[in-house]
Design a protein around this motif. Structure first.
Motif, PDB file in Angstrom:
ATOM      1  N   ALA A   1       0.830  -1.210   0.000  1.00  0.00           N
ATOM      2  CA  ALA A   1       0.000   0.000   0.000  1.00  0.00           C
ATOM      3  C   ALA A   1       0.863   1.257   0.000  1.00  0.00           C
ATOM      4  N   ILE A   2       1.916   1.252   0.789  1.00  0.00           N
ATOM      5  CA  ILE A   2       2.815   2.403   0.823  1.00  0.00           C
ATOM      6  C   ILE A   2       3.535   2.555  -0.509  1.00  0.00           C
ATOM      7  N   GLN A   3       3.914   1.442  -1.105  1.00  0.00           N
ATOM      8  CA  GLN A   3       4.568   1.485  -2.414  1.00  0.00           C
ATOM      9  C   GLN A   3       3.624   2.061  -3.478  1.00  0.00           C
ATOM     10  N   HIS A   4       2.342   1.705  -3.393  1.00  0.00           N
ATOM     11  CA  HIS A   4       1.357   2.232  -4.349  1.00  0.00           C
ATOM     12  C   HIS A   4       1.227   3.750  -4.206  1.00  0.00           C
TER      13      HIS A   4
ATOM     14  N   VAL B   1       5.268   9.556  -7.581  1.00  0.00           N
ATOM     15  CA  VAL B   1       6.356   9.613  -8.560  1.00  0.00           C
ATOM     16  C   VAL B   1       5.803   9.851  -9.963  1.00  0.00           C
ATOM     17  N   ALA B   2       4.728   9.153 -10.320  1.00  0.00           N
ATOM     18  CA  ALA B   2       4.121   9.336 -11.640  1.00  0.00           C
ATOM     19  C   ALA B   2       3.626  10.769 -11.820  1.00  0.00           C
ATOM     20  N   SER B   3       3.026  11.321 -10.768  1.00  0.00           N
ATOM     21  CA  SER B   3       2.557  12.698 -10.829  1.00  0.00           C
ATOM     22  C   SER B   3       3.725  13.669 -11.011  1.00  0.00           C
ATOM     23  N   ASN B   4       4.792  13.457 -10.264  1.00  0.00           N
ATOM     24  CA  ASN B   4       5.965  14.328 -10.388  1.00  0.00           C
ATOM     25  C   ASN B   4       6.583  14.247 -11.784  1.00  0.00           C
TER      26      ASN B   4
ATOM     27  N   LYS C   1       5.082  13.439 -14.644  1.00  0.00           N
ATOM     28  CA  LYS C   1       4.228  14.089 -15.639  1.00  0.00           C
ATOM     29  C   LYS C   1       4.255  15.607 -15.489  1.00  0.00           C
ATOM     30  N   THR C   2       4.349  16.084 -14.258  1.00  0.00           N
ATOM     31  CA  THR C   2       4.440  17.527 -14.043  1.00  0.00           C
ATOM     32  C   THR C   2       5.737  18.079 -14.611  1.00  0.00           C
ATOM     33  N   GLU C   3       6.833  17.370 -14.395  1.00  0.00           N
ATOM     34  CA  GLU C   3       8.122  17.784 -14.966  1.00  0.00           C
ATOM     35  C   GLU C   3       8.078  17.769 -16.496  1.00  0.00           C
ATOM     36  N   SER C   4       7.492  16.726 -17.053  1.00  0.00           N
ATOM     37  CA  SER C   4       7.398  16.631 -18.507  1.00  0.00           C
ATOM     38  C   SER C   4       6.563  17.769 -19.084  1.00  0.00           C
ATOM     39  N   LEU C   5       5.501  18.142 -18.375  1.00  0.00           N
ATOM     40  CA  LEU C   5       4.672  19.265 -18.822  1.00  0.00           C
ATOM     41  C   LEU C   5       5.473  20.563 -18.771  1.00  0.00           C
ATOM     42  N   ALA C   6       6.240  20.747 -17.709  1.00  0.00           N
ATOM     43  CA  ALA C   6       7.038  21.967 -17.567  1.00  0.00           C
ATOM     44  C   ALA C   6       8.124  22.054 -18.641  1.00  0.00           C
ATOM     45  N   LYS C   7       8.650  20.909 -19.059  1.00  0.00           N
ATOM     46  CA  LYS C   7       9.684  20.880 -20.095  1.00  0.00           C
ATOM     47  C   LYS C   7       9.096  20.990 -21.498  1.00  0.00           C
TER      48      LYS C   7
ATOM     49  N   LEU D   1      -2.628  18.680 -20.752  1.00  0.00           N
ATOM     50  CA  LEU D   1      -2.736  19.180 -19.384  1.00  0.00           C
ATOM     51  C   LEU D   1      -3.736  18.367 -18.573  1.00  0.00           C
ATOM     52  N   HIS D   2      -4.796  17.883 -19.231  1.00  0.00           N
ATOM     53  CA  HIS D   2      -5.814  17.113 -18.524  1.00  0.00           C
ATOM     54  C   HIS D   2      -5.220  15.857 -17.901  1.00  0.00           C
ATOM     55  N   ASP D   3      -4.394  15.152 -18.646  1.00  0.00           N
ATOM     56  CA  ASP D   3      -3.775  13.925 -18.135  1.00  0.00           C
ATOM     57  C   ASP D   3      -2.880  14.221 -16.940  1.00  0.00           C
ATOM     58  N   VAL D   4      -2.145  15.322 -17.006  1.00  0.00           N
ATOM     59  CA  VAL D   4      -1.268  15.710 -15.896  1.00  0.00           C
ATOM     60  C   VAL D   4      -2.098  16.042 -14.659  1.00  0.00           C
ATOM     61  N   MET D   5      -3.173  16.767 -14.841  1.00  0.00           N
ATOM     62  CA  MET D   5      -4.029  17.148 -13.711  1.00  0.00           C
ATOM     63  C   MET D   5      -4.742  15.936 -13.110  1.00  0.00           C
ATOM     64  N   ILE D   6      -5.173  15.020 -13.957  1.00  0.00           N
ATOM     65  CA  ILE D   6      -5.831  13.806 -13.449  1.00  0.00           C
ATOM     66  C   ILE D   6      -4.836  12.977 -12.642  1.00  0.00           C
ATOM     67  N   THR D   7      -3.619  12.838 -13.139  1.00  0.00           N
ATOM     68  CA  THR D   7      -2.598  12.075 -12.422  1.00  0.00           C
ATOM     69  C   THR D   7      -2.267  12.742 -11.091  1.00  0.00           C
ATOM     70  N   ALA D   8      -2.171  14.066 -11.089  1.00  0.00           N
ATOM     71  CA  ALA D   8      -1.894  14.797  -9.848  1.00  0.00           C
ATOM     72  C   ALA D   8      -3.033  14.628  -8.847  1.00  0.00           C
ATOM     73  N   GLN D   9      -4.276  14.661  -9.331  1.00  0.00           N
ATOM     74  CA  GLN D   9      -5.419  14.496  -8.435  1.00  0.00           C
ATOM     75  C   GLN D   9      -5.479  13.081  -7.862  1.00  0.00           C
ATOM     76  N   LYS D  10      -5.169  12.085  -8.685  1.00  0.00           N
ATOM     77  CA  LYS D  10      -5.126  10.701  -8.186  1.00  0.00           C
ATOM     78  C   LYS D  10      -4.078  10.563  -7.094  1.00  0.00           C
ATOM     79  N   ALA D  11      -2.913  11.177  -7.299  1.00  0.00           N
ATOM     80  CA  ALA D  11      -1.847  11.113  -6.298  1.00  0.00           C
ATOM     81  C   ALA D  11      -2.285  11.806  -5.013  1.00  0.00           C
ATOM     82  N   SER D  12      -2.953  12.924  -5.154  1.00  0.00           N
ATOM     83  CA  SER D  12      -3.427  13.665  -3.990  1.00  0.00           C
ATOM     84  C   SER D  12      -4.464  12.865  -3.199  1.00  0.00           C
ATOM     85  N   ILE D  13      -5.403  12.272  -3.904  1.00  0.00           N
ATOM     86  CA  ILE D  13      -6.445  11.474  -3.235  1.00  0.00           C
ATOM     87  C   ILE D  13      -5.836  10.249  -2.561  1.00  0.00           C
TER      88      ILE D  13
END
Length: 101
Positions: A39-42, A48-51, A53-59, A65-77
């Motif tokens: 569970a902790i690994q998940h 990590v996936a969110s970070n 995608k965020t870096e890739s978007l910045a580069k 953008l939608h995919d990046v935001m969805i991934t960030a929201q999943k990580a947050s939840i």
């Protein structure tokens, strides 16, 4: 119209308790540890996936953008859920420690 409990379909009646074999304490601890570790690994993997995608978007490597935001929201939840579970476990532990034997 008086029906007895025997007239109810068997699927509505509770199943009889069956004797489950006891699991050795060491095996139960190992199972719990493995489950907790997974569970902790998940949670870490989603962060990590969110970070990434965020870096890739910045580069400028990702234009979606939608995919990046969805991934960030999943990580947050996922992180918020794990924090809430941790709080509940600590509350339960404190409650058990307050019990008088």
């Amino acid at each position: 119209m008086n029906q007895s409990i025997t007239g109810i379909a068997p699927s509505y009646l509770p199943a009889k308790a069956s004797a489950k074999p006891k699991i050795p304490a060491g095996e139960a601890q190992a199972d719990f540890a493995n489950t907790l570790k997974a569970a902790i690994q998940h949670v870490n993997d989603t962060q990590v996936a969110s970070n990434q995608k965020t870096e890739s978007l910045a580069k400028g490597e990702i234009n979606d953008l939608h995919d990046v935001m969805i991934t960030a929201q999943k990580a947050s939840i996922t992180l918020e859920t794990s924090v809430q579970i941790q709080r509940k476990v600590i509350d339960a532990y404190n409650e058990i420690m307050r019990m008088q034997v």
